[in-house]
Design a protein around this motif. Structure first.
Motif, PDB file in Angstrom:
ATOM      1  N   ILE A 101       0.868  -1.164   0.000  1.00 38.38           N
ATOM      2  CA  ILE A 101       0.000   0.000   0.000  1.00 38.38           C
ATOM      3  C   ILE A 101       0.910   1.220   0.000  1.00 38.38           C
ATOM      4  N   CYS A 102       0.735   2.077  -0.992  1.00 39.29           N
ATOM      5  CA  CYS A 102       1.618   3.232  -1.180  1.00 39.29           C
ATOM      6  C   CYS A 102       0.847   4.531  -1.010  1.00 39.29           C
ATOM      7  N   ALA A 103       1.572   5.588  -0.701  1.00 36.03           N
ATOM      8  CA  ALA A 103       1.003   6.928  -0.652  1.00 36.03           C
ATOM      9  C   ALA A 103       0.892   7.480  -2.070  1.00 36.03           C
ATOM     10  N   GLU A 104       0.271   8.641  -2.199  1.00 36.29           N
ATOM     11  CA  GLU A 104       0.123   9.262  -3.517  1.00 36.29           C
ATOM     12  C   GLU A 104       1.460   9.521  -4.189  1.00 36.29           C
ATOM     13  N   ASP A 105       2.514   9.765  -3.384  1.00 36.64           N
ATOM     14  CA  ASP A 105       3.837  10.019  -3.967  1.00 36.64           C
ATOM     15  C   ASP A 105       4.596   8.742  -4.296  1.00 36.64           C
ATOM     16  N   GLY A 106       3.953   7.583  -4.131  1.00 36.04           N
ATOM     17  CA  GLY A 106       4.578   6.313  -4.466  1.00 36.04           C
ATOM     18  C   GLY A 106       5.372   5.683  -3.354  1.00 36.04           C
ATOM     19  N   SER A 107       5.516   6.359  -2.216  1.00 35.47           N
ATOM     20  CA  SER A 107       6.285   5.795  -1.107  1.00 35.47           C
ATOM     21  C   SER A 107       5.498   4.686  -0.428  1.00 35.47           C
ATOM     22  N   VAL A 108       6.229   3.770   0.188  1.00 33.41           N
ATOM     23  CA  VAL A 108       5.616   2.567   0.756  1.00 33.41           C
ATOM     24  C   VAL A 108       5.110   2.853   2.172  1.00 33.41           C
ATOM     25  N   LEU A 109       3.800   2.688   2.370  1.00 32.87           N
ATOM     26  CA  LEU A 109       3.211   2.788   3.703  1.00 32.87           C
ATOM     27  C   LEU A 109       3.298   1.461   4.450  1.00 32.87           C
ATOM     28  N   ASP A 110       3.230   0.362   3.724  1.00 33.25           N
ATOM     29  CA  ASP A 110       3.393  -0.963   4.321  1.00 33.25           C
ATOM     30  C   ASP A 110       3.456  -2.000   3.212  1.00 33.25           C
ATOM     31  N   ASP A 111       4.123  -3.116   3.507  1.00 36.99           N
ATOM     32  CA  ASP A 111       4.031  -4.259   2.601  1.00 36.99           C
ATOM     33  C   ASP A 111       3.089  -5.276   3.233  1.00 36.99           C
ATOM     34  N   LEU A 112       2.337  -5.978   2.399  1.00 33.66           N
ATOM     35  CA  LEU A 112       1.194  -6.760   2.840  1.00 33.66           C
ATOM     36  C   LEU A 112       1.182  -8.120   2.163  1.00 33.66           C
ATOM     37  N   VAL A 113       0.495  -9.069   2.792  1.00 32.69           N
ATOM     38  CA  VAL A 113       0.081 -10.290   2.115  1.00 32.69           C
ATOM     39  C   VAL A 113      -1.442 -10.288   2.103  1.00 32.69           C
ATOM     40  N   VAL A 114      -2.021 -10.496   0.921  1.00 31.30           N
ATOM     41  CA  VAL A 114      -3.475 -10.491   0.769  1.00 31.30           C
ATOM     42  C   VAL A 114      -3.929 -11.873   0.321  1.00 31.30           C
ATOM     43  N   TYR A 115      -4.842 -12.451   1.079  1.00 36.21           N
ATOM     44  CA  TYR A 115      -5.422 -13.755   0.763  1.00 36.21           C
ATOM     45  C   TYR A 115      -6.818 -13.552   0.184  1.00 36.21           C
ATOM     46  N   ARG A 116      -7.097 -14.227  -0.931  1.00 35.70           N
ATOM     47  CA  ARG A 116      -8.471 -14.214  -1.443  1.00 35.70           C
ATOM     48  C   ARG A 116      -9.152 -15.478  -0.915  1.00 35.70           C
ATOM     49  N   LEU A 117     -10.030 -15.289   0.043  1.00 34.01           N
ATOM     50  CA  LEU A 117     -10.688 -16.410   0.694  1.00 34.01           C
ATOM     51  C   LEU A 117     -11.898 -16.904  -0.080  1.00 34.01           C
ATOM     52  N   ALA A 118     -12.532 -16.015  -0.834  1.00 34.01           N
ATOM     53  CA  ALA A 118     -13.724 -16.328  -1.631  1.00 34.01           C
ATOM     54  C   ALA A 118     -13.821 -15.239  -2.693  1.00 34.01           C
ATOM     55  N   PRO A 119     -14.702 -15.405  -3.704  1.00 39.34           N
ATOM     56  CA  PRO A 119     -14.785 -14.381  -4.753  1.00 39.34           C
ATOM     57  C   PRO A 119     -15.002 -12.969  -4.219  1.00 39.34           C
ATOM     58  N   GLU A 120     -15.717 -12.826  -3.108  1.00 41.70           N
ATOM     59  CA  GLU A 120     -16.021 -11.495  -2.588  1.00 41.70           C
ATOM     60  C   GLU A 120     -15.449 -11.283  -1.184  1.00 41.70           C
ATOM     61  N   ARG A 121     -14.388 -12.000  -0.848  1.00 37.00           N
ATOM     62  CA  ARG A 121     -13.842 -11.891   0.512  1.00 37.00           C
ATOM     63  C   ARG A 121     -12.327 -12.026   0.491  1.00 37.00           C
ATOM     64  N   PHE A 122     -11.651 -11.044   1.065  1.00 36.36           N
ATOM     65  CA  PHE A 122     -10.190 -11.002   1.124  1.00 36.36           C
ATOM     66  C   PHE A 122      -9.747 -10.783   2.571  1.00 36.36           C
ATOM     67  N   LEU A 123      -8.562 -11.286   2.897  1.00 34.25           N
ATOM     68  CA  LEU A 123      -7.922 -11.025   4.177  1.00 34.25           C
ATOM     69  C   LEU A 123      -6.594 -10.333   3.909  1.00 34.25           C
ATOM     70  N   VAL A 124      -6.435  -9.127   4.449  1.00 33.83           N
ATOM     71  CA  VAL A 124      -5.218  -8.336   4.290  1.00 33.83           C
ATOM     72  C   VAL A 124      -4.417  -8.443   5.580  1.00 33.83           C
ATOM     73  N   VAL A 125      -3.161  -8.883   5.488  1.00 37.69           N
ATOM     74  CA  VAL A 125      -2.298  -9.021   6.662  1.00 37.69           C
ATOM     75  C   VAL A 125      -1.243  -7.927   6.615  1.00 37.69           C
ATOM     76  N   ALA A 126      -1.243  -7.098   7.654  1.00 39.81           N
ATOM     77  CA  ALA A 126      -0.373  -5.928   7.722  1.00 39.81           C
ATOM     78  C   ALA A 126       0.649  -6.092   8.834  1.00 39.81           C
ATOM     79  N   ASN A 127       1.730  -5.318   8.763  1.00 44.45           N
ATOM     80  CA  ASN A 127       2.739  -5.316   9.809  1.00 44.45           C
ATOM     81  C   ASN A 127       2.188  -4.675  11.085  1.00 44.45           C
ATOM     82  N   ALA A 128       2.773  -5.066  12.214  1.00 45.34           N
ATOM     83  CA  ALA A 128       2.192  -4.771  13.522  1.00 45.34           C
ATOM     84  C   ALA A 128       1.881  -3.291  13.745  1.00 45.34           C
ATOM     85  N   SER A 129       2.886  -2.436  13.776  1.00 42.90           N
ATOM     86  CA  SER A 129       2.624  -1.042  14.117  1.00 42.90           C
ATOM     87  C   SER A 129       1.997  -0.266  12.974  1.00 42.90           C
ATOM     88  N   ASN A 130       1.973  -0.855  11.779  1.00 42.42           N
ATOM     89  CA  ASN A 130       1.311  -0.202  10.644  1.00 42.42           C
ATOM     90  C   ASN A 130      -0.156  -0.589  10.516  1.00 42.42           C
TER      91      ASN A 130
END
Length: 403
Positions: A101-130
Motif C-alpha cells: 500500500i503506497c502513498a500518492e507520492d509512491g512511497s511505501v506505507l506498508d508491505d502486505l500479504v493479501v489472501y483471497r478467501l472467496a470471490p467477494e472476501r479477502f484477508l489483508v495481513v499488515a505489519n504490527a505497528s502499521n
C-alpha cells in the motif's frame, strides 16, 4: 513480507499490547521485548539454537501482533485494486499475493500479504505497528465501492510453523483425511480453511485458515485461528513437533532467518522514503491494471510510480557479504575506499548480522547504482573502521530443492 513485522519504536505513553499467547511465552521463560507496540518473545533459549532449528527441523512462531483486515463485498476486489499497487482481481480464491500500500507520492506505507478467501472476501495481513494506518487507509480508499472493511486483529491469533519438517507437523494435526491431502498438496502462497485437532489426545477441534506462507526462507505454514483457541493450538503444536525437533522461536531468530532469505523488513528496507522500485520490488506494481470494461484502472500512487519507473534510480538495494568477521548493522555507512585511507560514503546498511547458516556476516544496503554490480568491492564503516564487503545477489540463502 511480511511477515512481516517492523521495528518502529512504540509510543512510550501507550502500554504494549499482549498476544493471546502471552502466558504461554512467560511459562516457557521467554525473553520478552517491546516490538511494534506489542510485548513479544525475543528468544526462548538462544538466537543461534532457534535459528538452526528452523533450518534443520522446525520452529514455532507467535505472529499474533500482525494485523488482519477483512475486505468483503461485491466490489471488494475492485476496492483493493484501487487501494493497493497489485492486481488483486487476478488472484483466484484460495491463493495469496504479496503487495504494498503506497502513498500518492509512491512511497511505501506498508508491505502486505493479501489472501483471497472467496470471490467477494479477502484477508489483508499488515505489519504490527502499521496495522491501524493500513486499516484507516483501506476504509478511506474503499469509500464509494460496494464493500466493507473490518479490522479482525483483536479476534485473530496467528502462529507459524516453519522449517523442513513443518508439513509433517501440520498435517499431523489435521482432523479430516481429505484435508490432510489438501494441506500436503498446498502450493506456496495458497491457503484453505481446515479443521485442526487440539488439546489432550486431540479431542477438541479448531477451525483454522492454513496458509503455505512464511518469512524464513523455509517451507512452512501460517495458521490463523480465533484468539481464544490460540493457547490450545500452541501447546498442541509444541507437543506434536518436539519429537521432530521443533522449538519455539522468537523475533531475533525470525529476523536472522528473513535476512538470510533476502526478505525486506518494513522500517529497514521499506519505509516512506522508499518506493518499490528502489527496493527491487517493482514487479509487485501493476501499472497495467484495467477495469472490467478494459479502461485503465487508476490506483493510489499510480502516477508517481509510473514516473518513477521511467527515471534512473538514485539508489539500489543490494546484498553485501562480509569478508572479515565484524558484521555490519542497520544504519552503518557503506563507503568506497580510496587512496590514502580516505573513504566516500555511497550508501547505508538497512539490515545486517552474522549468518548462522552461512558462517559469515551478511547485510542488505542501499548504494548508488554505479556501485551495485555483483562483485563490487566496498567497505562498511563499523565503528570507525572500514570492514571489507562484496556485493552479492539476493537472497543469500535458498533452501535445498528436496526439502
Amino acid at each position: 513480507m511480511t511477515d512481516a513485522t517492523d521495528q518502529h519504536t512504540p509510543d512510550l505513553h501507550t502500554p504494549d499490547l499482549h498476544s493471546p499467547l502471552h502466558d504461554e511465552h512467560v511459562a516457557l521463560g521467554a525473553n520478552l521485548t517491546s516490538f511494534g507496540g506489542w510485548l513479544m518473545p525475543l528468544r526462548y533459549t538462544s538466537d543461534l539454537a532457534e535459528h538452526r532449528a528452523v533450518r534443520a527441523a522446525a520452529g514455532l512462531f507467535d505472529l499474533s501482533h500482525m494485523g488482519e483486515v477483512e475486505v468483503a463485498g461485491p466490489q471488494a476486489a475492485a476496492a483493493l485494486d484501487h487501494a493497493l499497487v497489485g492486481n488483486l482481481s487476478a488472484v483466484t480464491p484460495g491463493r495469496a499475493r504479496y503487495t504494498m500500500i503506497c502513498a500518492e507520492d509512491g512511497s511505501v506505507l506498508d508491505d502486505l500479504v493479501v489472501y483471497r478467501l472467496a470471490p467477494e472476501r479477502f484477508l489483508v495481513v499488515a505489519n504490527a505497528s502499521n496495522a491501524p494506518l493500513v486499516t484507516r487507509e483501506l476504509v478511506a480508499r474503499a469509500a464509494g465501492f460496494d464493500s466493507t472493511v473490518t479490522d479482525q486483529g483483536a479476534e485473530t491469533a496467528l502462529v507459524a510453523v516453519q522449517g523442513p519438517r513443518a508439513a509433517e507437523i501440520v498435517t499431523g494435526l489435521v482432523a479430516a483425511p481429505d484435508d490432510v491431502q489438501i494441506v500436503r498438496d498446498m502450493k506456496y502462497y495458497a491457503a484453505a480453511p481446515v479443521t485442526l485437532t487440539v488439546g489432550s489426545g486431540g479431542a477438541a477441534r479448531v477451525d483454522a485458515l492454513v496458509a503455505r506462507t512464511g518469512y524464513t526462507g523455509e517451507d512452512g505454514f501460517e495458521l490463523f485461528v480465533p484468539a481464544d483457541r490460540a493457547a490450545a493450538l500452541w501447546r498442541t503444536v509444541l507437543a506434536a513437533g518436539e519429537p521432530l525437533g521443533l522449538v519455539p522461536a522468537g523475533l531475533s531468530a525470525r529476523d536472522s532467518l528473513r535476512l538470510e532469505a533476502g526478505m525486506p523488513l518494513y522500517g529497514h528496507e521499506l519505509d516512506t522514503t522508499t518506493t518499490p522500485y528502489e527496493a527491487g520490488l517493482g514487479r509487485v506494481v501493476k501499472l497495467d491494471k484495467v477495469a472490467d470494461d478494459g479502461t485503465p484502472l487508476p490506483f493510489v500512487g499510480r502516477d508517481a510510480l509510473a514516473a518513477r519507473r521511467q527515471s534512473p534510480p538514485a539508489r539500489v538495494l543490494v546484498g553485501l557479504r562480509g569478508v572479515g568477521k565484524r558484521p555490519a548493522r542497520a544504519g552503518y555507512d557503506v563507503v568506497l575506499p580510496a587512496a590514502g585511507g580516505e573513504t566516500r560514503v555511497i550508501g547505508h546498511v538497512t539490515s545486517g548480522a552474522p549468518s548462522p547458516t552461512l558462517g559469515y556476516p551478511i547485510a542488505m544496503a542501499y548504494v548508488t547504482p554505479e556501485m551495485s554490480a555483483e562483485g563490487t568491492e566496498l567497505a562498511v564503516d563499523v565503528r570507525g573502521r572500514p570492514e571489507p564487503v562484496v556485493v552479492v545477489p539476493l537472497p543469500f540463502y535458498r533452501r535445498p530443492q528436496n526439502s
